[in-house]
Design an enzyme around this catalytic site. Structure first.
Site, short mmCIF file in Angstrom:
data_model
loop_
_atom_site.label_atom_id
_atom_site.label_comp_id
_atom_site.label_asym_id
_atom_site.label_seq_id
_atom_site.Cartn_x
_atom_site.Cartn_y
_atom_site.Cartn_z
CB CYS A 1 -1.76 7.30 1.14
SG CYS A 1 -3.18 6.56 1.96
CD GLU B 1 -3.00 -1.13 0.41
OE1 GLU B 1 -3.15 -0.13 -0.33
OE2 GLU B 1 -3.76 -2.11 0.36
P1 NAD Z 1 8.30 4.89 4.66
O1 NAD Z 1 8.36 4.08 3.42
O2 NAD Z 1 9.43 5.81 4.95
O3 NAD Z 1 8.21 3.96 5.96
C1 NAD Z 1 7.16 3.03 6.15
C2 NAD Z 1 7.61 1.95 7.11
O4 NAD Z 1 8.63 1.17 6.50
C3 NAD Z 1 8.20 2.47 8.42
O5 NAD Z 1 7.72 1.67 9.47
C4 NAD Z 1 9.68 2.27 8.23
O6 NAD Z 1 10.42 2.11 9.42
C5 NAD Z 1 9.71 1.00 7.41
N1 NAD Z 1 10.93 0.76 6.64
C6 NAD Z 1 11.86 1.66 6.23
N2 NAD Z 1 12.83 1.03 5.52
C7 NAD Z 1 12.49 -0.27 5.46
C8 NAD Z 1 13.07 -1.42 4.84
N3 NAD Z 1 14.21 -1.36 4.14
N4 NAD Z 1 12.43 -2.61 4.97
C9 NAD Z 1 11.25 -2.70 5.66
N5 NAD Z 1 10.67 -1.65 6.27
C10 NAD Z 1 11.28 -0.45 6.17
O7 NAD Z 1 6.91 5.65 4.63
P2 NAD Z 1 6.35 6.73 5.65
O8 NAD Z 1 7.07 8.01 5.44
O9 NAD Z 1 6.30 6.15 7.02
O10 NAD Z 1 4.83 6.88 5.16
C11 NAD Z 1 4.42 7.79 4.20
C12 NAD Z 1 4.14 7.08 2.89
O11 NAD Z 1 3.17 6.08 3.12
C13 NAD Z 1 3.55 7.99 1.84
O12 NAD Z 1 4.14 7.71 0.60
C14 NAD Z 1 2.08 7.61 1.83
O13 NAD Z 1 1.43 7.87 0.61
C15 NAD Z 1 2.16 6.16 2.11
N6 NAD Z 1 0.90 5.66 2.64
C16 NAD Z 1 0.17 4.82 1.85
C17 NAD Z 1 -1.04 4.34 2.30
C18 NAD Z 1 -1.88 3.42 1.46
O14 NAD Z 1 -2.77 2.81 2.00
N7 NAD Z 1 -1.62 3.26 0.18
C19 NAD Z 1 -1.52 4.73 3.57
C20 NAD Z 1 -0.76 5.58 4.34
C21 NAD Z 1 0.47 6.03 3.86
#
Ligand code: NAD
Length: 502
Positions: A280, A246
């Site tokens: 998002c 997502e």
């Molecule tokens: P992010 O990708 O920076 O982090 C998300 C999660 O992934 C965090 O818990 C982080 O610690 C973890 N993470 C980081 N590196 C990783 C790795 N190498 N392996 C596994 N996990 C890892 O995103 P964010 O800044 O926390 O969230 C914002 C983003 O999320 C925006 O792009 C937003 O659009 C998206 N989002 C999407 C939805 C949806 O349902 N499509 C909903 C909410 C947010």
């Protein structure tokens, strides 16, 4: 460190590093949490495997009873949850309440509908196999690793967690490093209500999330940026672990000539600026029919001018400080390419807060039109007709949500937009309807949470064909005769030949 983080840390013998979650409005420390290591994450998944066996052994009714108790425990202490969301993300208390309430609604739906969607049911065996009784059931996968973002730290991960649990799985949840306290709180309420750690939380930075991808879970449900989603998928490919991604979006609102303009302007503004634009499925672009463009921009700017980000305002701070650079870069690029800010602008991007910013005349190849800005900003463009609006809406790599305002053509326009979800004459409405699937296409990811699809996402289909009586033609034997083959060919001809109308 919170009591549960401490308990979880000591249960896993954790002695090493910790990290702080901060209040983005003030920079104050909200909580200190362990950075769980690879071994600790693996231990959590191992424990979850035992819990999964117990949980899957319960009936749908048994699980529903536990999930209902969890939901009630959350509601009972709702002000605490709201305060924690407010402190860790900076969002106003009212927005935190809305988020928590919608998430709790989803737990109720998932628990209440799991049996109907997943329990064994008969399917037609078809004429050829009429001697068989055919049925399918959806079985839990086992242990689901959920990796969450910070922007909706309750609603978003629970979209995976509640559905995975209702489908009979145990869950290990890695919340964002910006909102670990919210994750820990959710798991604390679960253990209190159910008495067993079927839902566990591991805390840490990206490396802890990466460790979860390698820890032997049966599926990873990731919500976050597209860039991290690609890393998660690559890591999971090594062990053929399936993933739900997502990811980000660049959602558009389309306003047709027959739209209710004040309603459309109000919705576009809220969709773009609520949660400081860190949604998002937030509105990032607006395409307006030329006949109503001026009226729309007038209504939008009048409303936006009254909106204010700040400790006393309806818009909170930007949760992740690094996002301020992205927002500034997108606004600068739009202005450099000939765009104009009719509300806000570069000065609107402050140290912690960003004031609402509306950009017009922005070329379609600009960052503010093509890439996720994640701030209270939007571009507004004039279009000739709905064909052009749809073409431009579809001209990004993302495909998460979309919105159409039109009295007569809402459904027709929505059907032609390449996005997982559309709202017609409302904004983001699909996310609050638990029976609708939630997810995207393209760079917005794949797989679905919410609704029947969201329950099935955390299961595998188990098909059973049971012979009821001996068939007229036994096909699966070496004793099959030429006569049987001829008869079979005739039957296929009758069923599927050129003169068949089936
Ligand atoms: P992010 O990708 O920076 O982090 C998300 C999660 O992934 C965090 O818990 C982080 O610690 C973890 N993470 C980081 N590196 C990783 C790795 N190498 N392996 C596994 N996990 C890892 O995103 P964010 O800044 O926390 O969230 C914002 C983003 O999320 C925006 O792009 C937003 O659009 C998206 N989002 C999407 C939805 C949806 O349902 N499509 C909903 C909410 C947010």
């Amino acid at each position: 460190m919170s009591p549960t983080s401490q308990a979880a840390a000591s249960r896993r013998g954790h002695t090493a590093a910790t990290f702080d979650s901060l209040d983005p409005a003030t920079g104050e420390v909200v909580g200190t949490h362990p950075v769980h290591t690879e071994e600790e994450v693996r231990a959590a998944v191992d424990l979850a495997r035992t819990e999964a066996a117990w949980w899957a052994g319960l009936s749908f009714t048994g699980r529903k009873r536990h999930l209902t108790a969890w939901k009630a425990a959350m509601v009972q202490r709702l002000p605490e949850l709201i305060e924690m969301v407010h402190r860790e993300t900076g969002k106003p208390l009212g927005d935190a309440t809305l988020e928590a309430g919608l998430a709790i609604e989803h737990i109720g739906w998932a628990a209440g509908h799991a049996r109907r969607v997943l329990a064994r049911r008969k399917v037609s065996p078809g004429l050829l196999m009429a001697h068989q009784s055919a049925s399918v059931a959806y079985k839990p996968l086992g242990v689901i690793g959920v990796i969450g973002p910070w922007n909706y730290p309750v609603f978003t991960p629970l979209g995976s967690i509640a559905y995975a649990l209702a489908a009979g799985n145990a869950v290990v949840f890695k919340p964002s490093e910006y909102t670990p306290g919210v994750g820990v709180w959710l798991a604390e309420r679960f253990e209190e209500a159910v008495g067993r750690p079927v839902l566990q939380v591991v805390t840490g930075l990206g490396a802890t999330g990466a460790a979860l991808c390698h820890a032997g879970a049966d599926k990873i449900a990731f919500t976050g940026s597209t860039a991290t989603g690609k890393k998660v998928m690559a890591a999971c490919a090594e062990t053929l672990t399936p993933v739900v991604i997502e990811a980000g979006g660049k959602d558009a609102v389309i306003v047709d000539a027959d739209a209710d303009i004040p309603v459309a302007a109000d919705a576009a503004l809220w969709g773009a600026c609520s949660n400081a634009g860190q949604t998002c499925i937030g509105v990032e672009r607006v395409y307006v029919h030329e006949q109503v463009y001026d009226e729309f921009v007038d209504a939008l700017t009048t409303k936006a001018a009254r909106l204010h980000a700040g400790a006393d305002g309806k818009i909170g701070p930007i949760t992740m400080p690094s996002q301020l650079h992205v927002i500034r870069r997108h606004v600068q690029d739009a202005l450099d390419k000939g765009g104009r800010a009719v509300v806000g602008g570069l000065d609107a991007v402050g140290e912690r807060y960003v004031q609402p910013t509306i950009l017009v005349d922005v070329p379609e190849n600009s960052l503010a039109v093509q890439e996720e800005t994640f701030g209270p900003t939007m571009t507004v463009a004039k279009v000739r007709d709905m064909d052009e609006a749809i073409e431009l809406t579809n001209a990004t790599a993302y495909g998460l949500g979309s919105t159409v305002f039109s009295k007569r053509h809402g459904m027709t326009v929505a059907e032609r937009i390449r996005s997982g979800m559309s709202a017609v004459n409302g904004v983001i409405s699909f996310a609050g309807i638990p029976s609708l699937p939630f997810g995207g296409v393209g760079d917005s990811g794949f797989g679905r949470i919410h609704g029947p699809d969201g329950l099935k996402e955390f299961t595998y289909a188990k098909a059973i064909a049971r012979q009821r009586f001996r068939p007229m033609l036994t096909l699966t034997t070496f004793d099959r005769t030429e006569k049987t083959d001829r008869l079979f060919t005739r039957v296929i001809g009758l069923l599927h030949g050129p003169r068949t109308r089936r």
